[in-house]
Design an enzyme around this catalytic site. Sequence first.
Site, mmCIF file in Angstrom:
data_model
loop_
_atom_site.group_PDB
_atom_site.id
_atom_site.type_symbol
_atom_site.label_atom_id
_atom_site.label_comp_id
_atom_site.label_asym_id
_atom_site.label_seq_id
_atom_site.Cartn_x
_atom_site.Cartn_y
_atom_site.Cartn_z
ATOM 1 N N ASN A 140 5.811 -9.256 -7.036
ATOM 2 C CA ASN A 140 5.897 -8.834 -8.334
ATOM 3 C C ASN A 140 7.824 -8.422 -8.845
ATOM 4 O O ASN A 140 8.027 -7.325 -8.077
ATOM 5 C CB ASN A 140 5.274 -7.506 -7.550
ATOM 6 C CG ASN A 140 4.129 -6.650 -9.354
ATOM 7 O OD1 ASN A 140 5.234 -7.386 -10.126
ATOM 8 N ND2 ASN A 140 4.332 -5.428 -8.784
ATOM 9 N N LYS A 154 8.059 -6.298 -11.172
ATOM 10 C CA LYS A 154 7.641 -4.979 -12.009
ATOM 11 C C LYS A 154 9.160 -5.006 -13.061
ATOM 12 O O LYS A 154 9.173 -6.356 -13.880
ATOM 13 C CB LYS A 154 8.136 -3.872 -10.986
ATOM 14 C CG LYS A 154 6.484 -3.707 -9.568
ATOM 15 C CD LYS A 154 6.835 -2.966 -8.757
ATOM 16 C CE LYS A 154 6.413 -2.818 -7.913
ATOM 17 N NZ LYS A 154 5.900 -1.657 -7.424
ATOM 18 N N HIS A 188 -2.357 -3.938 -12.704
ATOM 19 C CA HIS A 188 -1.806 -3.098 -11.015
ATOM 20 C C HIS A 188 -1.896 -0.923 -11.050
ATOM 21 O O HIS A 188 -2.125 -0.923 -11.853
ATOM 22 C CB HIS A 188 -0.131 -3.353 -11.064
ATOM 23 C CG HIS A 188 0.413 -2.749 -10.372
ATOM 24 N ND1 HIS A 188 1.071 -1.645 -10.015
ATOM 25 C CD2 HIS A 188 0.683 -3.721 -9.341
ATOM 26 C CE1 HIS A 188 1.771 -1.911 -9.107
ATOM 27 N NE2 HIS A 188 2.319 -2.678 -8.290
ATOM 28 N N GLU A 241 0.785 0.893 -11.845
ATOM 29 C CA GLU A 241 1.473 1.591 -11.727
ATOM 30 C C GLU A 241 1.196 1.223 -13.175
ATOM 31 O O GLU A 241 1.235 2.024 -14.573
ATOM 32 C CB GLU A 241 2.297 0.646 -11.908
ATOM 33 C CG GLU A 241 3.589 0.887 -11.121
ATOM 34 C CD GLU A 241 4.156 0.138 -9.782
ATOM 35 O OE1 GLU A 241 4.757 -0.485 -10.440
ATOM 36 O OE2 GLU A 241 4.710 0.392 -9.175
ATOM 37 N N GLU A 264 -4.040 -2.666 -2.543
ATOM 38 C CA GLU A 264 -2.511 -1.532 -2.392
ATOM 39 C C GLU A 264 -2.840 -0.391 -2.856
ATOM 40 O O GLU A 264 -2.580 -0.315 -3.435
ATOM 41 C CB GLU A 264 -1.849 -2.384 -3.940
ATOM 42 C CG GLU A 264 -1.397 -4.056 -3.708
ATOM 43 C CD GLU A 264 -0.073 -4.035 -4.509
ATOM 44 O OE1 GLU A 264 1.467 -4.705 -4.153
ATOM 45 O OE2 GLU A 264 0.165 -3.598 -5.701
ATOM 46 N N GLY A 296 5.802 0.699 -2.478
ATOM 47 C CA GLY A 296 7.526 1.546 -2.974
ATOM 48 C C GLY A 296 7.278 2.792 -2.053
ATOM 49 O O GLY A 296 8.901 3.192 -2.615
ATOM 50 N N SER A 298 4.956 -1.828 0.056
ATOM 51 C CA SER A 298 6.012 -2.062 1.539
ATOM 52 C C SER A 298 5.927 -2.916 2.096
ATOM 53 O O SER A 298 5.908 -3.157 3.388
ATOM 54 C CB SER A 298 5.940 -0.781 2.054
ATOM 55 O OG SER A 298 6.057 -0.212 1.337
HETATM 56 P P1 PGA Z 1 6.265 -2.304 -2.801
HETATM 57 O O1 PGA Z 1 5.718 -3.269 -4.237
HETATM 58 O O2 PGA Z 1 6.453 -3.814 -2.125
HETATM 59 O O3 PGA Z 1 7.595 -2.580 -3.254
HETATM 60 O O4 PGA Z 1 5.552 -1.296 -2.210
HETATM 61 C C1 PGA Z 1 4.538 -4.303 -4.543
HETATM 62 C C2 PGA Z 1 3.383 -3.589 -5.160
HETATM 63 O O5 PGA Z 1 3.562 -2.943 -5.845
HETATM 64 O O6 PGA Z 1 2.907 -4.712 -5.635
#
Ligand code: PGA
Length: 250
Positions: free
Chosen positions: A10, A12, A95, A97, A167, A173, A213
């Site tokens: 992903n 982003k 997601h 976000e 998630e 992140g 992560s």
């Molecule tokens: P990350 O993001 O691996 O940077 O924690 C995962 C995601 O939001 O899909």
Amino acid sequence: MARKKIIAGNWKMNMTPSEAVELINTLKPLVKNDDVDVLLCVPAIDIIPAMEAAKGSNIMIGAENMYFEEKGAFTGEISPAMLADAGVKYVIIGHSERREYFAETDETVNKKVLKAFEHEITPIICCGETLTQREQGVTIDFIRQQIKIAFLNVTAEQASKAVIAYEPIWAIGTGKVATTEQAQEVCKAIRDCIAEIYDEATAAAIRIQYGGSVSAASAPELFAQADIDGGLVGGASLKADFGKIVCYNK
Ligand code: PGA
């Protein structure tokens, strides 16, 4: 039948079109693993050049979002038909976000999931609790609600093809990966919830990813769990490290 793992990046809001082409060229030789479906979900403007760059490789290109209307006066949005016409087969829906910064709700997630299936695009449906919810002990209740609403009016046949990404928001992140036990516990609860809504066969077919992560170091143990069928990878999908995650079993 064993479920095939699906490991998705992903990106982003990262990578310009030319950077996308460069990164895909770097990743192509690093992500060869027949045991895994390999997918990169990229910004809309990168989809077409990314597909060109990925040609002849095992990398599939997906989208990070789409709108739930067919077309019309929705300035700035991308329709399911646009994605389908570009050859997109997977789209991330809901997601955390998007829920946090763009006011997406369980209801809009459900509308998008239904639309994606109408256009034969597989939704990667995201769910996950906040740190507060985990501390309050309501993680499983909260996730079950997200799943039940996301799947309203989705048929068993459609659901069996869906992908769910668990998630935990506190792990995205932050470098703070959920323990293997925490990730497996929730992924199993999600599968049980699908069995309740539909039946055992649908629950056995649906693929459930862990995200938050994920790194080359944590991937092998996470992906070895009975109910974890791969990962949704943010930060680490922007680097050559993604190859190590995809080849976690080599
Ligand atoms: P990350 O993001 O691996 O940077 O924690 C995962 C995601 O939001 O899909």
